[in-house]
Scaffold this motif. Structure first.
Motif, PDB file in Angstrom:
ATOM      1  N   PRO A  79       0.749  -1.329  -0.019  1.00 45.55           N
ATOM      2  CA  PRO A  79       0.017  -0.021  -0.059  1.00 45.55           C
ATOM      3  C   PRO A  79       0.874   1.099  -0.022  1.00 45.55           C
ATOM      4  N   LEU A  80       2.188   1.072   0.331  1.00 46.65           N
ATOM      5  CA  LEU A  80       2.997   2.528   0.319  1.00 46.65           C
ATOM      6  C   LEU A  80       3.647   2.708  -0.942  1.00 46.65           C
ATOM      7  N   THR A  81       3.361   1.799  -1.998  1.00 43.47           N
ATOM      8  CA  THR A  81       4.052   1.805  -3.182  1.00 43.47           C
ATOM      9  C   THR A  81       2.827   1.997  -4.275  1.00 43.47           C
ATOM     10  N   ASN A  82       1.555   0.832  -4.210  1.00 39.55           N
ATOM     11  CA  ASN A  82       0.648   1.051  -4.647  1.00 39.55           C
ATOM     12  C   ASN A  82       0.868   0.845  -6.421  1.00 39.55           C
ATOM     13  N   ARG A  83       1.898   0.326  -6.911  1.00 39.01           N
ATOM     14  CA  ARG A  83       2.370   0.082  -8.184  1.00 39.01           C
ATOM     15  C   ARG A  83       3.383  -0.640  -8.378  1.00 39.01           C
ATOM     16  N   GLU A  84       3.266  -1.302  -9.606  1.00 35.62           N
ATOM     17  CA  GLU A  84       4.472  -2.228  -9.998  1.00 35.62           C
ATOM     18  C   GLU A  84       5.831  -1.617  -9.970  1.00 35.62           C
ATOM     19  N   TRP A  85       6.736  -2.145  -9.272  1.00 31.47           N
ATOM     20  CA  TRP A  85       7.991  -1.509  -8.838  1.00 31.47           C
ATOM     21  C   TRP A  85       9.094  -2.625  -8.988  1.00 31.47           C
ATOM     22  N   PRO A  86       9.647  -3.021 -10.124  1.00 34.22           N
ATOM     23  CA  PRO A  86      10.640  -3.884 -10.110  1.00 34.22           C
ATOM     24  C   PRO A  86      11.954  -3.496  -9.796  1.00 34.22           C
ATOM     25  N   ILE A  87      12.470  -4.141  -8.686  1.00 34.13           N
ATOM     26  CA  ILE A  87      13.900  -3.954  -8.186  1.00 34.13           C
ATOM     27  C   ILE A  87      15.107  -3.944  -9.310  1.00 34.13           C
ATOM     28  N   ALA A  88      15.673  -2.858  -9.642  1.00 34.16           N
ATOM     29  CA  ALA A  88      16.671  -3.086 -10.887  1.00 34.16           C
ATOM     30  C   ALA A  88      17.989  -3.593 -10.404  1.00 34.16           C
ATOM     31  N   TYR A  89      18.363  -3.488  -9.136  1.00 35.73           N
ATOM     32  CA  TYR A  89      19.459  -3.781  -8.762  1.00 35.73           C
ATOM     33  C   TYR A  89      19.453  -4.983  -7.638  1.00 35.73           C
ATOM     34  N   ARG A  90      18.842  -6.116  -7.853  1.00 34.31           N
ATOM     35  CA  ARG A  90      18.784  -7.125  -6.894  1.00 34.31           C
ATOM     36  C   ARG A  90      19.891  -8.130  -6.625  1.00 34.31           C
ATOM     37  N   HIS A  91      20.888  -7.503  -6.243  1.00 32.86           N
ATOM     38  CA  HIS A  91      22.122  -8.359  -6.184  1.00 32.86           C
ATOM     39  C   HIS A  91      22.290  -8.486  -4.509  1.00 32.86           C
ATOM     40  N   ASP A  92      23.495  -9.294  -4.325  1.00 33.18           N
ATOM     41  CA  ASP A  92      23.992  -9.490  -2.925  1.00 33.18           C
ATOM     42  C   ASP A  92      24.670  -8.098  -2.660  1.00 33.18           C
ATOM     43  N   GLU A  93      24.992  -7.911  -1.316  1.00 28.68           N
ATOM     44  CA  GLU A  93      25.810  -6.888  -0.919  1.00 28.68           C
ATOM     45  C   GLU A  93      27.098  -6.471  -1.689  1.00 28.68           C
ATOM     46  N   GLU A  94      27.924  -7.608  -1.723  1.00 31.28           N
ATOM     47  CA  GLU A  94      29.176  -7.414  -2.435  1.00 31.28           C
ATOM     48  C   GLU A  94      28.885  -6.708  -3.974  1.00 31.28           C
ATOM     49  N   ARG A  95      27.991  -7.385  -4.691  1.00 31.88           N
ATOM     50  CA  ARG A  95      27.738  -6.780  -5.875  1.00 31.88           C
ATOM     51  C   ARG A  95      27.085  -5.340  -6.093  1.00 31.88           C
ATOM     52  N   ARG A  96      26.378  -5.178  -5.212  1.00 31.87           N
ATOM     53  CA  ARG A  96      25.791  -3.879  -5.069  1.00 31.87           C
ATOM     54  C   ARG A  96      26.856  -2.730  -4.729  1.00 31.87           C
ATOM     55  N   LEU A  97      27.846  -3.207  -3.712  1.00 31.75           N
ATOM     56  CA  LEU A  97      28.950  -2.267  -3.772  1.00 31.75           C
ATOM     57  C   LEU A  97      29.816  -2.027  -4.960  1.00 31.75           C
ATOM     58  N   ALA A  98      29.844  -3.276  -5.523  1.00 35.89           N
ATOM     59  CA  ALA A  98      31.022  -3.285  -6.783  1.00 35.89           C
ATOM     60  C   ALA A  98      30.107  -2.264  -7.938  1.00 35.89           C
ATOM     61  N   VAL A  99      28.763  -2.430  -7.911  1.00 34.39           N
ATOM     62  CA  VAL A  99      28.119  -1.625  -9.079  1.00 34.39           C
ATOM     63  C   VAL A  99      28.390  -0.103  -8.718  1.00 34.39           C
ATOM     64  N   LEU A 100      28.058   0.216  -7.620  1.00 36.32           N
ATOM     65  CA  LEU A 100      28.165   1.778  -7.331  1.00 36.32           C
ATOM     66  C   LEU A 100      29.655   2.111  -7.606  1.00 36.32           C
ATOM     67  N   ARG A 101      30.511   1.382  -7.232  1.00 36.17           N
ATOM     68  CA  ARG A 101      31.930   1.642  -7.354  1.00 36.17           C
ATOM     69  C   ARG A 101      32.358   1.849  -9.094  1.00 36.17           C
ATOM     70  N   GLU A 102      31.755   0.995  -9.874  1.00 40.15           N
ATOM     71  CA  GLU A 102      31.964   0.921 -11.226  1.00 40.15           C
ATOM     72  C   GLU A 102      31.293   2.222 -11.717  1.00 40.15           C
ATOM     73  N   PHE A 103      30.348   2.857 -11.302  1.00 45.87           N
ATOM     74  CA  PHE A 103      29.494   3.766 -11.609  1.00 45.87           C
ATOM     75  C   PHE A 103      30.533   5.114 -11.269  1.00 45.87           C
ATOM     76  N   GLY A 104      31.508   4.854 -10.447  1.00 45.27           N
ATOM     77  CA  GLY A 104      32.126   6.445 -10.080  1.00 45.27           C
ATOM     78  C   GLY A 104      31.524   7.151  -8.801  1.00 45.27           C
ATOM     79  N   VAL A 105      30.693   6.121  -7.918  1.00 44.78           N
ATOM     80  CA  VAL A 105      30.222   6.911  -6.740  1.00 44.78           C
ATOM     81  C   VAL A 105      31.151   6.858  -5.794  1.00 44.78           C
ATOM     82  N   ARG A 106      31.797   8.018  -5.450  1.00 38.99           N
ATOM     83  CA  ARG A 106      32.728   8.007  -4.462  1.00 38.99           C
ATOM     84  C   ARG A 106      32.421   8.109  -2.994  1.00 38.99           C
ATOM     85  N   ALA A 107      31.177   8.488  -2.690  1.00 36.99           N
ATOM     86  CA  ALA A 107      30.723   8.459  -1.379  1.00 36.99           C
ATOM     87  C   ALA A 107      29.063   8.241  -1.579  1.00 36.99           C
ATOM     88  N   PHE A 108      28.581   7.376  -0.634  1.00 39.13           N
ATOM     89  CA  PHE A 108      27.255   7.218  -0.621  1.00 39.13           C
ATOM     90  C   PHE A 108      26.860   6.718   0.677  1.00 39.13           C
TER      91      PHE A 108
END
Length: 302
Positions: free
Chosen positions: A55-84
């Motif tokens: 009820p707090l989303t009320n629409r289809e909402w596919p999770i784009a980056y459904r990875h384990d923690e290590e992979r999610r961190l790797a993705v941000l670093r590949e993007f060049g996110v220097r702080a998050f």
């Protein structure tokens, strides 16, 4: 303006397009103040909620980056996110101190994460907020919608005072999107800021859908900022478009708007948030401040 960095998650060239975006602007990378890391079992429940069209989303909402923690961190670093950040939040009493303990450990093993903590109106909140600050917390998350609490609850007042005194930013979901909550909207936040005018409140999602009202608050309170999370994207513009007549105010408040994305819980590629900011047409200098400079100064990263 260059090639828009809009690529589907995981597709070839996605990271290269994001990196090309910030390199074209002459930046050392991105600073993203609204990313989610939390205990795996908590995150799994969050994803299940999105999958179930709660009820707090009320629409289809596919999770784009459904990875384990290590992979999610790797993705941000590949993007060049220097702080998050590690935006995490309780939905009931008794959770916040435990989440803060997890977040402190996460920050200790993740040097590019801005040590994040949270709070909830409950006995002892002042104590564990102080503990988190003493442990090095640099940013807090308050989720008025999910927590279903009044930010003016008397139990929170000493904690807000601590956060204001220490100049600690608090990223706060206080707008009424995707659906209104009992205590969402600009009025409760206005009352909070009347008592704690030095509070460094970062309004998540640009205050969606009450964009103009939260811009008003930012104009009245010099320490109020807004993050871009999901705002201006195709996904949000379909149902809660940002008013075209308010765009000039985005330029006027360009020193207090910060990049946020909601990674990994977004239903589109990371680069689409950047593309959405670029197509506002507010210029490269504005983009440089929003995507890096403003947050770098706020957190002492320069």
């Amino acid at each position: 303006m260059g090639k828009p960095p809009h690529a589907a998650p995981g597709k070839p060239g996605e990271a290269e397009a994001v990196v090309a975006f910030w390199r074209r602007l002459g930046l050392p990378g991105l600073v993203d103040v609204h990313t989610h890391f939390m205990p795996e079992r908590v995150l799994a429940k969050v994803w299940a909620y999105f999958d179930g069209v709660g009820p707090l989303t009320n629409r289809e909402w596919p999770i784009a980056y459904r990875h384990d923690e290590e992979r999610r961190l790797a993705v941000l670093r590949e993007f060049g996110v220097r702080a998050f950040t590690a935006m995490l939040y309780p939905h009931k009493p008794g959770m916040a101190r435990w989440l803060n303990g997890w977040a402190a450990d996460f920050a200790a093993r993740t040097p590019d994460c801005l040590h994040t903590a949270t709070l909830f109106p409950e006995p002892g909140v002042e104590g564990y907020v102080r503990e988190a600050l003493e442990a090095g917390a640099r940013v807090f998350k308050a989720h008025v919608q999910v927590g279903a609490y009044d930010p003016n609850d008397a139990l929170l007042d000493p904690a807000w005072g601590l956060l204001a005194d220490t100049g600690t930013p608090v990223v706060t979901h206080c707008g009424s999107g995707p659906v209104p909550g009992k205590h969402t909207g600009p009025e409760p936040v206005g009352r909070l800021l009347a008592r704690h005018p030095r509070l460094r409140l970062v309004v998540a999602h640009m205050g969606m859908p009450e964009y103009a009202d939260f811009l008003d608050l930012a104009e009245r309170h010099g320490e109020v900022r807004l993050d871009t999370t999901m705002a201006f994207t195709d996904f949000s513009e379909r149902e809660t478009p940002f008013p075209r007549e308010e765009r000039a105010r985005l330029a006027d408040l360009g020193d207090r708007i910060l990049l946020g994305t909601d990674f990994p819980n977004i239903p589109y590629g990371y680069g689409h948030q950047l593309e959405s900011l670029e197509r506002l047409g507010l210029g490269d200098a504005w983009l440089r401040e929003v995507c890096h400079g403003n947050a770098a100064r706020l957190f002492g990263l320069e």
